[in-house]
Design an enzyme around this catalytic site. Structure first.
Site, mmCIF file in Angstrom:
data_model
loop_
_atom_site.group_PDB
_atom_site.id
_atom_site.type_symbol
_atom_site.label_atom_id
_atom_site.label_comp_id
_atom_site.label_asym_id
_atom_site.label_seq_id
_atom_site.Cartn_x
_atom_site.Cartn_y
_atom_site.Cartn_z
ATOM 1 N N GLU A 62 1.143 19.941 -12.396
ATOM 2 C CA GLU A 62 2.054 19.764 -11.452
ATOM 3 C C GLU A 62 2.860 18.728 -11.825
ATOM 4 O O GLU A 62 4.229 19.134 -11.986
ATOM 5 C CB GLU A 62 1.237 19.314 -10.106
ATOM 6 N N GLU A 305 -5.813 -17.135 9.759
ATOM 7 C CA GLU A 305 -5.114 -17.519 10.953
ATOM 8 C C GLU A 305 -3.988 -18.484 10.818
ATOM 9 O O GLU A 305 -3.063 -18.537 11.463
ATOM 10 C CB GLU A 305 -5.970 -18.144 12.085
#
Lengths: 507, 106
Positions: A62, A305
């Site tokens: 490919e 956080e």
């Protein structure tokens, strides 16, 4: 004859494959477009060259060799150097963009086979990859010839003494194995790579559909592609539960909490701190780190956080100087924004940082922040992978989890992790006569006595301070409070607390 | 007329290979009146040449000269397509003669 396995050295894959690919055989790797088939094939060869000094041949149908050399540089593979050293060879079968050939009569694929054999002999290849067969089918009009020639070729590959991978494209993630029915030629071994969209998040998994005559782990395993390393499979259940158990105690960083736990946390335990937002989870992890530093322990903190600045400022507010600890090498803080990456990548980042920094303590604040970026299945795998990795290192780890509701309730994090953790500490808001107070209890402390009461605690500039146990109040954990006995208003507050319960004798 | 340079790739001395060699030689002798070079390459003996020319299937004919370069895959049993691909069916006056000769050759 028993089948021996050839270790691929693709990170994590050999655990799933129970040792590697069946040696000397042909294995089909099928996957939809973008499922990393080419990377898998090329990594099989690259790892062979890098780890085991086994030369390889890549037959590319490919992409051109130029493209592949350039693309894989990003994964840290210097293919041109290996070609120069005679450890890697391409057989370039990529389609010619120029004029199409004219077909005039019968033909075979003798030239392709001769070229593959020539390349294998030239570098003394032990590994061979054919990538990708779909493109090859497109180059020839006579599908019957192509099929019979392919069948002949896979037989010839076995006699070459190489372990081969053939990649093939498939249409659906959960349908027939490959688009052109290639599996019938190489039906001994089939691996499927998937790249599934689950709740707007791409999730890569790998499944060994069959290894004829030999064993492998079943089911789909998550994997990710890491720059500089390539495919990293995450064999969660394959991690052995071989952890030793330690009875050495370490300080939580807070003498009051140590007392509640019967003398501190165990050296190799995983502690979950669960509570609503603002109850003091980050404070607990801060004290855990500061307490470690006082004992000379090096800590690693993963914060999902808050930013670095916020963390450092908060810590300073409670009397812990993170900047100095970092300068002394007693602390490493990793702040990442969970949305910026996938859980698989985060897990690998954590594992690598742990390997590198070799901490004595680990804190993760908070696991719940990661919960929102991934499907439940991924999150569960992440939590299991994380705890196994940390247990493997035998260092104590403190995780925080945020509950959804302010009063009572549990978090999804808890549901996934509670059986794995050794200790669980719950922080709760307690509403008493129009006033919000905070309560803490040790819910679980594996292998040790611990207090069973819910104690009130307060937070000030020097940290967290435990008070008396709540009394005459029930339903704190569920968040549905009820007060026993209607005492006179003046003595109400006094009645809420009882004297300390008796302690076990000191050892 | 330009001198033709042709390369014919075959795999071993199979009947298909031999048929292709014979057909190509016959066509060239007839159409190019000796003005050609034909190199026959057996991929089993010289796989590196097949690698260089990126040949996949055998037999394959590569017309290297004159331009444009062109490839014909197969045992050349379809002679009309072979001649067309070699640009030897260019002029309409030429065509019938070729057809006749091909028939004769069969």
């Amino acid at each position: 004859m028993s089948i021996t396995k050839l270790p691929t050295e693709i990170h994590g894959f050999d655990l799933i494959a129970c040792g590697g690919l069946p040696e000397g055989r042909v294995t089909l790797v099928a996957g939809s477009s973008g499922s990393a088939k080419t990377v898998f094939g090329a990594q099989f060869l690259a790892a062979g060259v890098m780890v085991r000094e086994e030369p390889g041949v890549l037959v590319t149908f490919e992409e051109t060799p130029e493209d592949l050399r350039r693309n894989f540089r990003g994964l840290g593979w210097d293919i041109p150097a290996w070609e120069a050293q005679g450890k890697w060879a391409f057989v370039d079968v990529s389609p010619d963009p120029g004029e199409q050939p004219v077909f005039a009569g019968g033909y075979d694929l003798g030239a392709l086979m001769a070229r593959v054999q020539y390349a294998v002999k030239k570098v003394g290849a032990r590994r061979l990859v054919l990538d990708a067969l779909g493109a090859y089918f497109g180059q020839f009009p006579d599908q019957h010839t192509v099929r019979s020639e392919l069948f002949r070729m896979t037989r010839a590959l076995r006699s070459l003494g190489v372990t081969s991978l053939i990649t093939a494209e498939r249409g659906d993630e959960y349908g027939s194995v490959s688009r052109h029915g290639v599996e019938e030629f190489v039906s001994d071994n089939v691996i499927i790579l998937r790249n599934v969209l689950d709740e707007e998040v791409r999730r890569r998994t790998l499944e060994i559909l069959k290894f004829r005559g030999t064993d492998h782990l079943k089911g789909e395993w998550p994997f990710t592609i890491v720059p500089g390393r390539g495919i990293v499979a995450i064999p969660l259940a394959a991690l052995e539960l071989k952890q030793k158990s330690s009875d050495v105690r370490i300080s939580s960083g807070n003498p009051d909490i140590d007392r509640m736990c019967g003398g501190g946390f165990f050296r190799d335990s995983i502690i979950l701190v669960s509570g609503a937002t603002g109850t003091g989870k980050t404070l607990l992890s801060t004290e855990f780190i500061a307490g470690g530093a006082r004992a000379g322990d090096r800590s690693l903190l993963f914060a999902f956080e808050e930013s670095r600045e916020q963390l450092f400022r908060n810590a300073a507010g409670w009397g812990a100087d993170f900047a100095t600890l970092e300068a002394q090498g007693l602390l490493k803080v990793m702040c990442t924004y969970p949305e910026s990456t996938t859980l698989e990548d985060t897990l690998i980042l954590i594992k690598e940082t742990v390997e590198e920094f070799k901490p004595d303590r680990i804190a993760v604040d908070s696991l719940s922040a990661l919960e929102r970026v991934a499907p439940v299945k991924s999150f569960r795998e992440f939590v299991i992978g994380l705890t196994s990795a940390i247990k493997d290192k035998e260092v104590p780890a403190l995780f925080t989890a945020t509950t959804d509701s302010l009063l009572g309730g549990s978090s999804i994090t808890e549901a996934h992790i509670s059986t794995i953790t050794d200790s669980i500490i719950l922080l709760r808001y307690v509403e008493l006569f129009g006033e919000i107070r905070r309560g803490m209890t040790v819910l679980k402390m594996r292998g040790s006595w611990h207090e069973k009461v819910i104690r009130e605690f307060t937070i000030d500039g020097s940290g967290l301070h435990l008070g008396h146990p709540f009394r005459n109040v029930s339903g704190i954990l569920s968040g549905v409070l009820s007060h026993a006995g209607a005492a006179a208003a003046s003595s109400r507050i006094d009645d809420l607390f009882q004297d300390d319960p008796p302690r076990p004798p000191a050892h | 007329m330009d001198r033709y340079v042709l390369k014919l790739y075959i795999t071993g001395l199979t009947s298909r290979s031999q048929r292709a060699v014979a057909t190509l030689q016959r066509l060239c002798d007839a159409e190019l009146s000796g003005q050609y070079e034909l190199l026959v390459v057996d991929v089993l003996e010289q796989p590196e040449l097949a690698e260089q020319d990126k040949v996949l299937a055998t037999p394959t004919v590569i017309k290297e000269h004159p331009e444009p370069q062109r490839r014909i895959i197969g045992d050349l049993s379809d002679a009309a397509r072979v001649l067309a691909a070699l640009d030897l069916l260019a002029s309409p006056t030429h065509a019938p003669v070729t057809e006749a000769r091909v028939k004769e050759a069969d």
